[in-house]
Enzyme design. Sequence first.
Site, short mmCIF file in Angstrom:
data_model
loop_
_atom_site.label_atom_id
_atom_site.label_comp_id
_atom_site.label_asym_id
_atom_site.label_seq_id
_atom_site.Cartn_x
_atom_site.Cartn_y
_atom_site.Cartn_z
N ASP A 90 -3.44 -5.26 -3.29
CA ASP A 90 -2.15 -6.18 -2.69
C ASP A 90 -1.44 -6.50 -4.32
OD1 ASP A 90 -3.45 -7.81 -2.71
OD2 ASP A 90 -2.50 -8.25 -0.37
N SER A 91 -0.93 -7.64 -4.43
CA SER A 91 -0.31 -8.27 -5.45
C SER A 91 -0.69 -9.23 -5.27
CB SER A 91 1.35 -8.83 -5.86
OG SER A 91 1.80 -8.82 -4.37
N GLY A 92 -1.77 -9.42 -4.31
CA GLY A 92 -2.00 -11.49 -3.88
C GLY A 92 -0.78 -11.69 -3.40
N GLY A 93 0.97 -11.63 -3.48
CA GLY A 93 1.57 -12.32 -3.21
C GLY A 93 1.44 -13.03 -1.17
N PHE A 94 1.30 -11.76 -1.13
CA PHE A 94 1.56 -11.93 0.50
C PHE A 94 0.57 -13.61 0.92
CE2 PHE A 94 0.20 -11.31 5.30
CZ PHE A 94 1.04 -12.19 5.84
N ASP A 144 6.01 -10.12 -5.27
CA ASP A 144 7.52 -9.63 -3.88
C ASP A 144 7.36 -11.06 -3.92
OD1 ASP A 144 4.83 -9.34 -2.73
OD2 ASP A 144 6.62 -8.11 -0.78
N GLN A 186 12.20 -5.61 0.40
CA GLN A 186 12.19 -6.58 1.26
C GLN A 186 13.53 -6.54 1.74
OE1 GLN A 186 10.40 -8.61 2.36
NE2 GLN A 186 7.92 -8.27 0.84
N GLY A 213 7.57 -7.28 4.31
CA GLY A 213 8.29 -8.34 4.91
C GLY A 213 7.80 -7.33 6.41
N ASP A 263 -1.43 0.79 6.72
CA ASP A 263 -3.38 -0.25 5.83
C ASP A 263 -2.89 -1.54 7.12
OD1 ASP A 263 -2.99 -3.60 4.97
OD2 ASP A 263 -0.87 -2.47 4.69
N CYS A 301 -16.67 10.38 22.00
CA CYS A 301 -16.50 10.01 20.05
C CYS A 301 -17.88 10.45 19.56
CB CYS A 301 -16.22 8.47 20.56
SG CYS A 301 -16.51 8.39 18.74
N CYS A 303 -18.71 8.86 16.90
CA CYS A 303 -19.43 8.30 15.90
C CYS A 303 -20.62 7.84 16.00
CB CYS A 303 -18.49 7.14 15.67
SG CYS A 303 -18.61 5.51 17.21
N CYS A 306 -21.56 5.87 19.06
CA CYS A 306 -20.91 6.02 20.28
C CYS A 306 -22.49 7.25 20.48
CB CYS A 306 -19.47 6.82 20.91
SG CYS A 306 -18.36 6.05 20.89
N HIS A 332 -17.36 1.97 15.36
CA HIS A 332 -16.28 2.88 16.18
C HIS A 332 -14.71 2.97 15.82
CE1 HIS A 332 -14.91 4.59 20.09
NE2 HIS A 332 -13.50 3.70 19.57
ZN LIG Z 1 -17.33 5.61 18.95
#
Ligand SMILES: [Zn+2]
Length: 368
Positions: A90-94, A144, A186, A213, A263, A301, A303, A306, A332
Amino acid sequence: MEFFKVLHKYKLARACEINTIHGTIKTPVFMPVGTQATVKLMTPEDMYDMGVDVILGNTYHLFLRPGMDIMKKAGGLHKFMNWKRPILTDSGGFQVFSLSQFRKITPEGVKFKSHIDGAEHFLTPEKVIDIQTDLGSDIMMVLDECPPYPAERKYIEDSLDLTLAWAKRAREYHKSDTSFLFGIIQGGVHKDLREKSMEELFKMDFPGYSIGGVSVGEGKDLINQGVDWCAPFMPENKPRYLMGVGTPEDIWYAVEKGVDMFDCVFPTRIARNGAVYTKEGQISVRNGEYKEDFRPMDPGCGCYACQNYTRAYIRHLFNTHELLGMRLTTLHNIYFMIRLMDNIRKSIFEDRYEKAKEEFFSVYKLRS
Ligand SMILES: [Zn+2]
């Protein structure tokens, strides 16, 4: 090599690929967040094994710590953290607008004080590109201003003008064949401002666009409204990224409207509190009811957690503040999100998105 290719469309939903020098990203994609040059508790190998194509790095945090001097000596973020696949920053703006106690916005850029040591810094649209270039980002974001919610309409109007001027400067400044710069839409919760933002940004011809935003405290209905206003109108031949979203239900909603990239810190953050996703919905493995529950967190699951550990054991680890508990729940939840995206992508290729969504929610119960 084409940066972006739409492989299949089902109504508005898309299955695509994004090609970078560090590898291909299959979309729709969920990107785990690696704020401090680490996805908390995970090694890169854990994530390769689970099929994570891309992670997100935070420019603001890395710029302040370890700082760009060390980052450059390390040879960039990939080498520093030993991550060999694509990185989006990201730009760091947030963070400038959400973490820093002091900031002053001028047409030139934004002055702020570090939330760590109070040191003063000045970020401009150009400097933010330089920092992300030194990090070695595959996909970068323009600087931004992300206005808070709620905010006066006049404030959002002025903020949008500034953000558009910054985007233009960033677009002209960014010269690279190996990294791709995204513009950020935005306009807050105002339809006409969102439209203005899109019209101006699309003229600048960025390689990709994100919806910014959103997810700033406005609630699910308004997030979805933002998606409705933007996603279907964004260029067909470019990636569409919904920043800071989301949960499984947000993702099902947005992919249906044509969003490709997501994300969110949520799945990993709740994992560290003992909350895990299961086919039936979110549960807290710390609850007393799992004391003698010798089933996996999410039966069925695949993973590592699990396959090898029970709810009773992981609950015990949380009760005794053993770090392995957090590691297993994080593993998980990332696996759950990656399999969710696989499932979504497959349903697009098979032209059965609504059906797949219905099947998912016939078992997965939202928390009331
Ligand atoms: Zn799992």
